[in-house]
Each structure stands twice: as structure tokens, then as C-alpha cells.
Design an enzyme around this catalytic site. Sequence first.
Site, PDB file in Angstrom:
ATOM      1  CD  GLU A 106      -3.336   0.313   2.048  1.00 16.83           C
ATOM      2  OE1 GLU A 106      -4.297  -0.564   2.072  1.00 16.83           O
ATOM      3  OE2 GLU A 106      -3.038   0.852   3.106  1.00 16.83           O
TER       4      GLU A 106
ATOM      5  CG  HIS B 171       7.143 -29.687   0.021  1.00 15.09           C
ATOM      6  ND1 HIS B 171       7.839 -31.123  -0.157  1.00 15.09           N
ATOM      7  CD2 HIS B 171       8.046 -29.220   1.099  1.00 15.09           C
ATOM      8  CE1 HIS B 171       9.032 -31.359   0.609  1.00 15.09           C
ATOM      9  NE2 HIS B 171       8.996 -30.250   1.439  1.00 15.09           N
TER      10      HIS B 171
ATOM     11  CE  LYS C 229     -12.438   1.786   0.954  1.00 10.22           C
ATOM     12  NZ  LYS C 229     -11.869   2.812   1.956  1.00 10.22           N
TER      13      LYS C 229
HETATM   14  O1  PA5 Z   1      -3.966   1.279   5.886  1.00  8.69           O
HETATM   15  C1  PA5 Z   1      -5.088   1.957   5.533  1.00  8.69           C
HETATM   16  O2  PA5 Z   1      -5.234   3.037   5.727  1.00  8.69           O
HETATM   17  C2  PA5 Z   1      -6.210   0.949   5.299  1.00  8.69           C
HETATM   18  O3  PA5 Z   1      -5.922  -0.303   5.334  1.00  8.69           O
HETATM   19  C3  PA5 Z   1      -7.271   1.158   6.204  1.00  8.69           C
HETATM   20  O4  PA5 Z   1      -6.389   0.810   7.731  1.00  8.69           O
HETATM   21  C4  PA5 Z   1      -8.405   0.525   6.331  1.00  8.69           C
HETATM   22  O5  PA5 Z   1      -9.213   0.800   5.127  1.00  8.69           O
HETATM   23  C5  PA5 Z   1      -9.512   0.486   7.462  1.00  8.69           C
HETATM   24  O6  PA5 Z   1      -9.863   1.967   7.591  1.00  8.69           O
HETATM   25  P1  PA5 Z   1     -10.419   2.381   8.948  1.00  8.69           P
HETATM   26  O7  PA5 Z   1      -9.766   2.241   9.889  1.00  8.69           O
HETATM   27  O8  PA5 Z   1     -10.884   3.872   8.663  1.00  8.69           O
HETATM   28  O9  PA5 Z   1     -11.767   1.608   8.852  1.00  8.69           O
END
Ligand code: PA5
Length: 441
Positions: free
Chosen positions: A283, A304, A418
Amino acid sequence: MVSLDLNAALGFIDDDVYKKAREDAFKAFDVLHDAKGAGNDFLGWLDLPSRVDEKLIDRIEAVARRWKTEVEAIVVIGIGGSYLGAKCAVEALSSAFHAHAKGEFPHILFAGHNICEDYMGELLDYLSDKEFALVVVSKSGTTTEPAIAFRLLRDLLEKKRGIKSSERIVAVTDAEKGALRNLSEEKGYETFVVPDNVGGRYSVLTPVGLLPIALGGFDIRNLLKGAAGMEKSCAMRDNANPALHYAAVRNALYRSGKKIEILVNYNPRLRYFSEWWKQLYGESEGKDGKGIFPASVTFTTDLHSMGQYIQEGERILFETNILVENSAKEIVLKAERNDGDGLNYLAGKRMGWINSMAQLGTMLAHGEGGVPNILFKIERIDEYNLGELFYLFEAACGISGYMLGVNPFDQPGVEAYKRNMFALLGKPGYEKASEEIKKRI
Ligand code: PA5
């Protein structure tokens, strides 16, 4: 104490490429620590371990003490950065065969990290005759997956079991805004705050990770101590900084055509550490058409299945190993009179030693097959070592992202699915997108 060995990686990199990567790593280190780069309003994680708030730790431990005697299970609801750090720590610190983390503490379960009807149905069945509590974690307070899980589990707790929710629900969310903050205030849930300046994937050392880890009976003070030691090492602008070395070498490998990094462990307890690491690097770096693709394996299991590709497939891979030097258990193979399985040559040897020979043999084989190997060693799997690893990989990720020229602290690409999902679900506000997407299917 985590140690780093680059000997099985450097031979794959031209001297000039490595020299340039090292220079770039130092520049990126300056950008990070001088807060001059993109996303510099998300650097709150940098000094989290060294400015531990004792009152916060006391409050977290108070919830753990209370629920330890009241409940059998605690469901931690969250996704992405609001899930993986806690899941990783609970898996790493728990026995594979005990439902209860340390026998006496509640069983830590997870929900809200998928929208799978079967998973939720099975969880609701499992909890139907149990004393349980909920920890709901969402920084934005509006994420769909955890919101759905929370609504269903809250319903089971309040309506079907008749339990006063404020006694059995704790929320971890933004200090002021979001649906979860509003709901918490309306219902009187105890809350913990996710700091504004810490993004989801860097949040394991905030209440997002610390609360669930403490609820499982694990020592968050020691976790933070390990992280604080590593914070010191990673703040040094010199060759003793392991984050600088790691960032430099992985970027030099990327520049040499190695586009995929495989995190390797030989202990299944570290399987979710890899998941946490994959989110952190994937990310943070996968944007603007760039980024090392983070993958993972657990050996010798995956030797394996994935071993063939790693040994002889396309030469675009490198491996980063996390080796655990000491097992918690000692198991020695015994000699048998007729040696039917031919294993008497191992009599008197520990399984841990056999595993370490498998590690050595694999690294040598993969090196000969053209796969560079970076090697991290930790003494054992415990809270302290885990704290060190969390901080080390976060620090290296910040440097590495800036070396790539991306903002390591945003995740604009996550919005695309989303938008489509909301359009398909008919969420208010998505009417136009809904019309458009229907034409495409
Ligand atoms: O790293 C990030 O920002 C995302 O993975 C969020 O943690 C994830 O989308 C969850 O978001 P939130 O904590 O707002 O529910």
C-alpha cells in the site's frame, strides 16, 4: 535484537547501482526525518514508541483485566491497517493449538476483514452461547466491512443476549469525527483514539494494535520497549541503521530488475507477520506504476508448492528471510532399533537444528538459482522482538517509498473498488455512478 545480513544479496547488485541506492537512501532518510516529503502529515508513527503515554497503557491494561474474568471471547472488528497488526501479533505470540491465548485470557477472534456470509454465520453460531465482548476499530469510522460486522455482532450482544453494550463494547476511532465516534458517544462506549497523524498500516503501536494485543494477555510494555530500541537505531544517520541498509538494498535489487520481494519465514507463527508486512509495503509503494510487489511464503511448507518457481522460474524475485534463532520448545529425535524410516542419521538432533539446516540449504540453493537473499535474524518470537520488527519495517518503508519517488503514506488506489461497490449496492450519493456501472455489466 534483530540483526541484518546482506551477504547473500549484495553479490547480485552492481557496485555502481548499490552506491547510488545508498546515496538515495540517505537522501530519503533526510526527507523522512526532516518531514519534507509527500504525506508528511502522517509521520506520527516515527516517535510513537519513545513517547509512550503511561496513562494510555494503564487504561488499555485495565480493560484487559476487566474482560479477562468476564468473557471467554473478544471479537476484534476491523480491516486493513485496523486489523493486520493485531492479527499478526496475536498469531505470532499464541500457540497454534490453544483456543485461549495463554490459557487464562479470552480467545481473540477477528471479524470485519471480509464480507463473507459463511464466515459471519459461523462466528455468530460460535458466539451464541458464549460470554463475549467486542472491540471495533475504524479510524474513519465509516468503512463498510467492519460496519456490517459490527451491526450484526452488536445485535447478537444486545438484543439476543440482552447485554448492556457499553459494558462489553470498546471502540478505537477518530477523536472527533465519523459514524463510529458518534455511535460511541450516543451509546456510551469506552473509546480509544487513533491519532490523526498515523495512517492505518503504521498504526500497530497505537491502541489499534495495542488494545487487542493486551486483551490477548500479551505484554504491550515489552512490545513498545522493543520498538523504542529500534526507534533509536533507525534514527541514526549512519551505517548502523538497519532500516537504511534494508531500504537501500531492496531498492538496488529493484533497479536491477528484481520486481518481486518474497518475505520468507520458517515458523508458521509468522504467517500473519507477512500479511502485515505485505500491506505495509504494497500500500505504501504500489502507486504511479511503480513498486516492488510484496509476496510471502512459509517454508519448508511452501518449498513443496512455490519452491519450483522460486528456484527456476522467471528471475525477477528476491527473498527477505526472517529467521528465528531459538525455538521455545526442545524436541530431539530418538534412534529406533530397525530404522525403518531411515531417519537414524538424525538421532540426537533437535528439530530446530534440522529446520536451520533446511534454511541454510534453501538460501544456498536459491542463491545458486539467481535469487538474492536478505537475511534478518531474531533471537526468538516474543513481544520485544516483534516490537523491533514492527518499527524496523515501518522505518524502512518510509525511506524506501521516498526512494521510489512515491508518497508512502497515502492509498488513493484503494478507493476504486469502493466506488464500484457502492454504485452496485445503490448507496445514497452514488446514483450517477450506479447508472454508469450498470451499463458496463
Ligand atoms: O492502511 C489503511 O489506511 C487502510 O488499510 C485502513 O486501515 C483500512 O481501510 C481500514 O480503515 P478504517 O480504519 O478507517 O476503517
